[in-house]
Design an enzyme around this catalytic site. Structure first.
Site, mmCIF file in Angstrom:
data_model
loop_
_atom_site.group_PDB
_atom_site.id
_atom_site.type_symbol
_atom_site.label_atom_id
_atom_site.label_comp_id
_atom_site.label_asym_id
_atom_site.label_seq_id
_atom_site.Cartn_x
_atom_site.Cartn_y
_atom_site.Cartn_z
ATOM 1 N N GLU A 117 1.008 -1.009 0.107
ATOM 2 C CA GLU A 117 -0.004 0.209 0.122
ATOM 3 C C GLU A 117 0.927 1.071 0.100
ATOM 4 O OE1 GLU A 117 -4.052 -1.459 2.056
ATOM 5 O OE2 GLU A 117 -2.926 -0.524 3.329
ATOM 6 N N HIS A 233 -8.841 10.068 2.118
ATOM 7 C CA HIS A 233 -8.541 9.002 1.187
ATOM 8 C C HIS A 233 -8.858 9.314 -0.132
ATOM 9 C CE1 HIS A 233 -7.823 4.992 -0.417
ATOM 10 N NE2 HIS A 233 -7.444 4.496 0.757
ATOM 11 N N ARG A 280 -1.121 9.090 1.156
ATOM 12 C CA ARG A 280 -2.442 9.345 0.966
ATOM 13 C C ARG A 280 -2.534 11.061 1.085
ATOM 14 N NH1 ARG A 280 -5.666 4.995 4.811
ATOM 15 N NH2 ARG A 280 -5.080 3.501 3.402
ATOM 16 N N HIS A 341 -11.448 10.240 5.797
ATOM 17 C CA HIS A 341 -11.460 8.763 6.177
ATOM 18 C C HIS A 341 -10.864 8.252 7.558
ATOM 19 C CE1 HIS A 341 -10.517 4.656 4.856
ATOM 20 N NE2 HIS A 341 -9.400 4.805 5.200
ATOM 21 N N ARG A 376 -1.429 9.169 8.695
ATOM 22 C CA ARG A 376 -1.321 7.862 9.098
ATOM 23 C C ARG A 376 -0.841 6.960 7.826
ATOM 24 N NH1 ARG A 376 -5.462 3.319 8.499
ATOM 25 N NH2 ARG A 376 -6.558 4.724 7.304
HETATM 26 C C1 LIG Z 1 -13.736 2.036 4.396
HETATM 27 C C2 LIG Z 1 -12.937 1.781 5.286
HETATM 28 C C3 LIG Z 1 -11.531 1.285 5.267
HETATM 29 C C4 LIG Z 1 -10.546 0.871 6.177
HETATM 30 N N1 LIG Z 1 -9.496 0.112 5.915
HETATM 31 C C5 LIG Z 1 -8.510 0.055 6.731
HETATM 32 C C6 LIG Z 1 -7.269 -0.935 6.504
HETATM 33 O O1 LIG Z 1 -7.421 -1.759 5.530
HETATM 34 N N2 LIG Z 1 -6.318 -0.956 7.445
HETATM 35 C C7 LIG Z 1 -6.462 -0.362 8.557
HETATM 36 O O2 LIG Z 1 -5.619 -0.428 9.514
HETATM 37 N N3 LIG Z 1 -7.588 0.692 8.805
HETATM 38 C C8 LIG Z 1 -8.407 0.731 7.900
HETATM 39 N N4 LIG Z 1 -9.496 1.542 8.102
HETATM 40 C C9 LIG Z 1 -9.642 2.193 9.666
HETATM 41 C C10 LIG Z 1 -10.154 1.170 10.228
HETATM 42 O O3 LIG Z 1 -11.101 0.496 9.854
HETATM 43 C C11 LIG Z 1 -10.433 2.030 11.606
HETATM 44 O O4 LIG Z 1 -9.560 2.892 12.161
HETATM 45 C C12 LIG Z 1 -10.768 0.978 12.910
HETATM 46 O O5 LIG Z 1 -11.464 0.115 12.380
HETATM 47 C C13 LIG Z 1 -11.280 1.786 13.951
HETATM 48 O O6 LIG Z 1 -11.895 0.934 14.951
HETATM 49 P P1 LIG Z 1 -12.234 1.284 16.340
HETATM 50 O O7 LIG Z 1 -12.774 0.169 17.169
HETATM 51 O O8 LIG Z 1 -11.575 2.259 17.075
HETATM 52 O O9 LIG Z 1 -13.615 1.957 16.013
HETATM 53 P P2 LIG Z 1 -14.932 1.570 15.181
HETATM 54 O O10 LIG Z 1 -14.597 0.063 14.461
HETATM 55 O O11 LIG Z 1 -15.593 2.346 14.122
HETATM 56 O O12 LIG Z 1 -16.165 1.304 16.157
HETATM 57 C C14 LIG Z 1 -16.811 2.307 16.849
HETATM 58 C C15 LIG Z 1 -17.777 1.921 17.880
HETATM 59 O O13 LIG Z 1 -18.312 2.649 18.899
HETATM 60 C C16 LIG Z 1 -19.720 2.774 18.738
HETATM 61 N N5 LIG Z 1 -20.117 3.949 19.026
HETATM 62 C C17 LIG Z 1 -19.789 5.114 18.876
HETATM 63 N N6 LIG Z 1 -20.716 6.128 19.428
HETATM 64 C C18 LIG Z 1 -21.107 5.525 20.254
HETATM 65 C C19 LIG Z 1 -22.212 5.972 21.344
HETATM 66 N N7 LIG Z 1 -22.259 7.211 21.690
HETATM 67 N N8 LIG Z 1 -22.823 5.065 22.078
HETATM 68 C C20 LIG Z 1 -22.384 3.580 22.248
HETATM 69 N N9 LIG Z 1 -21.533 3.251 20.936
HETATM 70 C C21 LIG Z 1 -20.931 4.002 20.371
HETATM 71 C C22 LIG Z 1 -20.151 2.478 17.156
HETATM 72 O O14 LIG Z 1 -21.500 2.011 16.991
HETATM 73 C C23 LIG Z 1 -18.974 1.215 16.790
HETATM 74 O O15 LIG Z 1 -19.629 0.142 17.421
HETATM 75 C C24 LIG Z 1 -10.447 1.791 7.123
HETATM 76 C C25 LIG Z 1 -11.654 2.588 7.609
HETATM 77 C C26 LIG Z 1 -12.658 2.691 6.729
HETATM 78 C C27 LIG Z 1 -13.958 3.480 6.952
#
Ligand SMILES: Cc1cc2nc3c(=O)[nH]c(=O)nc-3n(C[C@H](O)[C@H](O)[C@H](O)COP(=O)(O)OP(=O)(O)OC[C@H]3O[C@@H](n4cnc5c(N)ncnc54)[C@H](O)[C@@H]3O)c2cc1C
Length: 504
Positions: A117, A233, A280, A341, A376
């Site tokens: 990547e 992105h 990016r 993103h 990032r």
């Molecule tokens: C399309 C896309 C592709 C990506 N591809 C990659 C990749 O290939 N590799 C990589 O390293 N990263 C990638 N990323 C980034 C990565 O996916 C995210 O940074 C990571 O998954 C975030 O994980 P998290 O657990 O912090 O949050 P999330 O997975 O976003 O989870 C957040 C959670 O918090 C909950 N929540 C939010 N507010 C509240 C509230 N007030 N009350 C209760 N619950 C709440 C939501 O419902 C959700 O369940 C990508 C992101 C996207 C959008």
């Protein structure tokens, strides 16, 4: 619902689930409750396509290369000790993922099939086809069932963090099924609430990404840093009138796709010798400049020269999505444009994910660890979530005294009524106004001071709306989004005194 727990986790993406499982293994007697505002698999994690950056091939690659790539992408504003910790710990976290039955693609000879990547000097991305995040999310949710001390409540939106004597002592929440609000108390509260892409008019983030955790932490005084570092992105699929946009993974460019303008010219090389495989920020800036110069709303991704069978095999979800809207990567150009993103800044945490508020921790995209610096490196965020979930879990195991409940002073806790009326046209209009202004301000299409003034007005409008009788989940999210937008624009104003680029 139980009224008090040892560990309260907000969110159900990779940060929340990995942290919950690891902690439950070591602390079978601690009660762990996960609250998540939508269905359990509605989060950014499930949309991750590219995978996780981990050094596994120590013949061609080593930690030093990955560290240097991370620092270079972050313009050397990253915290070196954090970068070293995360990258060196990665193989151990990979072993755990494998123990939790998560599958990553292998070559016929049994070695890892490693993706490339932007910004990476080596192939080092472990992936599961182009649905890496979905594979992780599903398998972690499956694993969660092994632990009787973990409970998970879906459709439960946390509205506020509850604070007493400086400590975070739990949350005030809204149960969307029973349509009731209540408090829950905890010795430890862990924010895993993800990013804030929905603050922008165009984003890859799902509708849950409204920056709630960040806004709630800010409201109780947690330190926030680097909110101008929102990563755009470069290759989201351009479609009319939507927000969340479908992502065309960076791995597609790693596979050999070109970015071309309406005249069929590759132009990213004019901005960086790495061309389409620059980081990016550089590719997004190149595309924005080209779109502005030619007065277009998108440029193209050209995959037509790539081997069709191999492409279909690597990127089945991307091919299926394109086909569904009448595009074939083999014969058609794919319209793409940069969209918000990833939030590189966030709630400041130390190496154990401890925020500046006692008993409040933050893991994953909502947090600021110092790993990413200004920008990032691709596929470093899932890794950051895993490593900080581990760090936090170890810290709690080693510091059992934190599970002695804090002394609570007896004064009323902040709460409010919430309306079940979800048809709030006014809130939707204000939200769209906010998304437009912050996007234009962020991309320097509006003077920053003007954008700041407009966001302040929108904040006042939102407060007025929320203080009337129609405060519902939508207005709570809107308030959070205006707080986040203010933090972004303030940081951007500070940063713009140092540089004139759109993307930090
Ligand atoms: C399309 C896309 C592709 C990506 N591809 C990659 C990749 O290939 N590799 C990589 O390293 N990263 C990638 N990323 C980034 C990565 O996916 C995210 O940074 C990571 O998954 C975030 O994980 P998290 O657990 O912090 O949050 P999330 O997975 O976003 O989870 C957040 C959670 O918090 C909950 N929540 C939010 N507010 C509240 C509230 N007030 N009350 C209760 N619950 C709440 C939501 O419902 C959700 O369940 C990508 C992101 C996207 C959008």
């Amino acid at each position: 619902m139980t009224k008090s727990v040892d560990i309260l986790i907000i969110g159900s993406g990779i940060s929340a689930l990995f942290f919950a499982i690891k902690t439950a293994i070591k602390c079978p007697n601690k009660s762990i409750l996960i609250l998540t505002k939508s269905s359990k698999d509605n989060n950014s994690t499930r949309y991750a396509q590219g995978g996780i950056a981990i050094v596994t091939d120590f013949i061609k690659d080593d930690f030093t290369n990955h560290i240097e790539d991370t620092l270079r992408a972050g313009k050397y504003t990253n915290k070196l000790e954090v970068v070293e910790m995360v990258i060196k710990q990665a193989p151990e976290r990979l072993e755990e993922l494998i123990r939790f039955n998560i599958d990553f693609d292998k070559n016929p000879d049994g070695t890892w099939n490693l993706g490339l990547e932007g910004g990476h000097s080596q192939h080092r991305i472990l992936h599961h086809k182009d649905i890496s995040g979905l594979e992780i999310e599903r398998k972690l949710l499956q694993k969660l069932k092994d632990f009787p001390n973990i409970s998970l409540n879906e459709n439960t939106a946390v509205l506020n963090l509850t604070q007493n004597n400086k400590n975070c002592i739990g949350v005030f929440y809204y149960d969307r099924k029973s349509k009731t609000t209540d408090f829950i108390f905890s010795n430890v509260t862990v924010l895993c609430t993800g990013g804030c892409g929905q603050v922008f008019k165009r984003t890859t983030n799902p509708e849950i990404a409204t920056g709630d955790g960040l806004a709630m932490a800010h409201k109780i005084g947690a330190e926030i840093q680097d909110m101008h570092n929102i990563q755009f992105h470069p290759t989201a699929l351009y479609e009319k009138n939507k927000n969340q946009y479908f992502l065309i993974s960076e791995a597609v460019r790693g596979f050999g796709a070109y970015i071309i303008n309406q005249k069929g010219e590759r132009f990213v090389f004019k901005h960086d010798v790495r061309g389409e495989l620059a980081t990016r920020d550089i590719v997004s800036e190149a595309i924005e400049t080209e779109m502005k110069k030619n007065g277009t709303e998108f440029v193209y991704l050209d995959c037509r020269h790539l081997d069709e069978n191999e492409f279909n095999n690597h990127f089945p979800t991307i091919v299926a999505y394109c086909n569904n809207i009448g595009l074939s990567p083999k014969t058609d150009l794919i319209p793409i444009f940069p969209v918000a993103h990833y939030q590189c800044g966030g709630i400041v945490v130390d190496k154990n994910s401890q925020t500046t508020v006692p008993r409040l921790f933050a893991i994953g995209e909502c947090s600021y660890t110092g790993l990413h610096g200004n920008n990032r490196l691709a596929s470093n965020s899932l890794l950051e979530a895993l490593v900080y979930a581990h760090q936090c879990s170890e810290y709690l195991v080693d510091n059992n005294e934190i599970f002695t409940s804090p002394k609570i002073e007896n004064h009323p806790l902040p709460s409010f009524q919430i309306s079940t009326n979800n048809n709030n046209l006014q809130a939707t209009e204000i939200r769209q106004k906010l998304q437009k202004i912050i996007t234009q301000g962020f991309l320097n299409q509006l003077p920053l001071d003007f954008a700041k003034e407009r966001i302040t007005e929108i904040y006042e409008e939102t407060k007025l709306l929320a203080s009337s009788n129609i405060k519902n989940l939508e207005t709570v999210e809107l308030e959070n989004m205006t707080i986040v937008a203010t933090l972004i624009i303030d940081a951007k104003i500070q940063y713009s005194k140092l540089t004139s680029t759109n993307f930090p």
